[in-house]
Design an enzyme around this catalytic site. Structure first.
Site, PDB file in Angstrom:
ATOM      1  N   CYS A 164       0.869  -1.185   0.000  1.00  0.00           N
ATOM      2  CA  CYS A 164       0.000   0.000   0.000  1.00  0.00           C
ATOM      3  C   CYS A 164       0.901   1.229   0.000  1.00  0.00           C
ATOM      4  CB  CYS A 164      -0.982  -0.033   1.178  1.00  0.00           C
ATOM      5  SG  CYS A 164      -0.209  -0.024   2.809  1.00  0.00           S
ATOM      6  N   ASN A 166       2.201   1.385   4.457  1.00  0.00           N
ATOM      7  CA  ASN A 166       2.498   0.096   5.122  1.00  0.00           C
ATOM      8  C   ASN A 166       2.171   0.133   6.631  1.00  0.00           C
ATOM      9  OD1 ASN A 166       5.382  -2.100   5.641  1.00  0.00           O
ATOM     10  ND2 ASN A 166       3.289  -2.658   5.238  1.00  0.00           N
ATOM     11  N   CYS A 186      -1.586   0.718   7.422  1.00  0.00           N
ATOM     12  CA  CYS A 186      -3.035   0.470   7.523  1.00  0.00           C
ATOM     13  C   CYS A 186      -3.455  -0.778   6.736  1.00  0.00           C
ATOM     14  CB  CYS A 186      -3.831   1.675   7.024  1.00  0.00           C
ATOM     15  SG  CYS A 186      -3.551   3.180   7.993  1.00  0.00           S
ATOM     16  N   ARG A 187      -3.448  -0.703   5.397  1.00  0.00           N
ATOM     17  CA  ARG A 187      -4.021  -1.779   4.581  1.00  0.00           C
ATOM     18  C   ARG A 187      -3.111  -2.986   4.413  1.00  0.00           C
ATOM     19  NH1 ARG A 187      -5.135   2.045  -0.362  1.00  0.00           N
ATOM     20  NH2 ARG A 187      -3.280   2.964   0.614  1.00  0.00           N
ATOM     21  N   SER A 188      -1.863  -2.763   3.973  1.00  0.00           N
ATOM     22  CA  SER A 188      -1.038  -3.941   3.648  1.00  0.00           C
ATOM     23  C   SER A 188      -0.634  -4.777   4.865  1.00  0.00           C
ATOM     24  CB  SER A 188       0.174  -3.569   2.776  1.00  0.00           C
ATOM     25  OG  SER A 188       1.037  -2.680   3.415  1.00  0.00           O
ATOM     26  N   ASP A 230      -8.338   3.710   1.100  1.00  0.00           N
ATOM     27  CA  ASP A 230      -7.362   4.099   2.124  1.00  0.00           C
ATOM     28  C   ASP A 230      -8.121   4.602   3.365  1.00  0.00           C
ATOM     29  OD1 ASP A 230      -5.413   5.243   3.665  1.00  0.00           O
ATOM     30  OD2 ASP A 230      -4.458   6.339   2.013  1.00  0.00           O
TER      31      ASP A 230
END
Ligand code: 4NP
Length: 169
Positions: free
Chosen positions: A16, A19, A21-23, A133
């Site tokens: 993301c 690195n 939140c999402r990934s 995001d």
């Protein structure tokens, strides 16, 4: 006795922007699916960001909280930035959104073979091409991200395994 060769591990890298939140959540959810299917020794799963804003930091507390809610501990992860070596270390580089996918392609060293995919292509009935995001929003955004990751992880793993089987002949 014939020596047994260790099976080659397939490398999957989730990417993301930051690195945090999402990934990191994608790494946790996908690894959970791999382990649930008894395939833990056949995969290397990692995550990183296209930007260096949060290098060295633990995942955002909101990501850690949603992960914990579903039995996953991602607190040991530390943010790092995408590096040239990742294109050789990983077989699949999975982008959380289209901007990430473009940044990954721009960073690709010439001749590097890693395959770049978009996570949302594995989420059935998705209306968006991006895992949104959640950084600037509330905790519900993190729940939404978790839900998308949960829905796509199994199909992504199926696709990786199918490709592996095809390569093996
Ligand atoms: P991620 O979210 O890409 O899912 O980790 C973000 C984290 C931090 C920032 C942006 C997005 N930031 O601008 O610091």
């Amino acid at each position: 006795m014939t020596p047994q060769l260790a099976p080659t591990r397939t490398g999957i890298l989730f990417v993301c922007l930051g690195n945090i939140c999402r990934s990191p959540l994608a790494e946790g959810v996908f690894l959970g699916e791999v382990v649930r299917r008894g395939l833990g020794d056949r995969f290397v799963v990692d995550s990183c960001g296209t930007a260096a804003y949060h290098v060295g930091e633990a995942p955002d507390p909101r990501s850690c909280q949603v992960a914990a809610q579903y039995g996953l501990d991602i607190t040991h992860q530390r943010a790092r930035q995408l590096a040239s070596a990742d294109f050789a270390r990983f077989d699949w580089i999975v982008a959380m959104d289209r901007a990430n996918a473009r940044a990954i392609e721009q960073a690709r060293p010439s001749g590097a073979r890693a395959r770049v995919a978009r996570f949302m292509d594995f989420v059935p009935d998705s209306t968006s091409q991006d895992v949104p995001d959640p950084y600037y929003g509330g905790p519900e955004g993190f729940e939404r991200v978790y839900d998308l990751l949960r829905r796509g992880a199994g199909r992504l793993l199926d696709a990786v395994l199918a490709e592996r089987a095809q390569e093996a002949g």
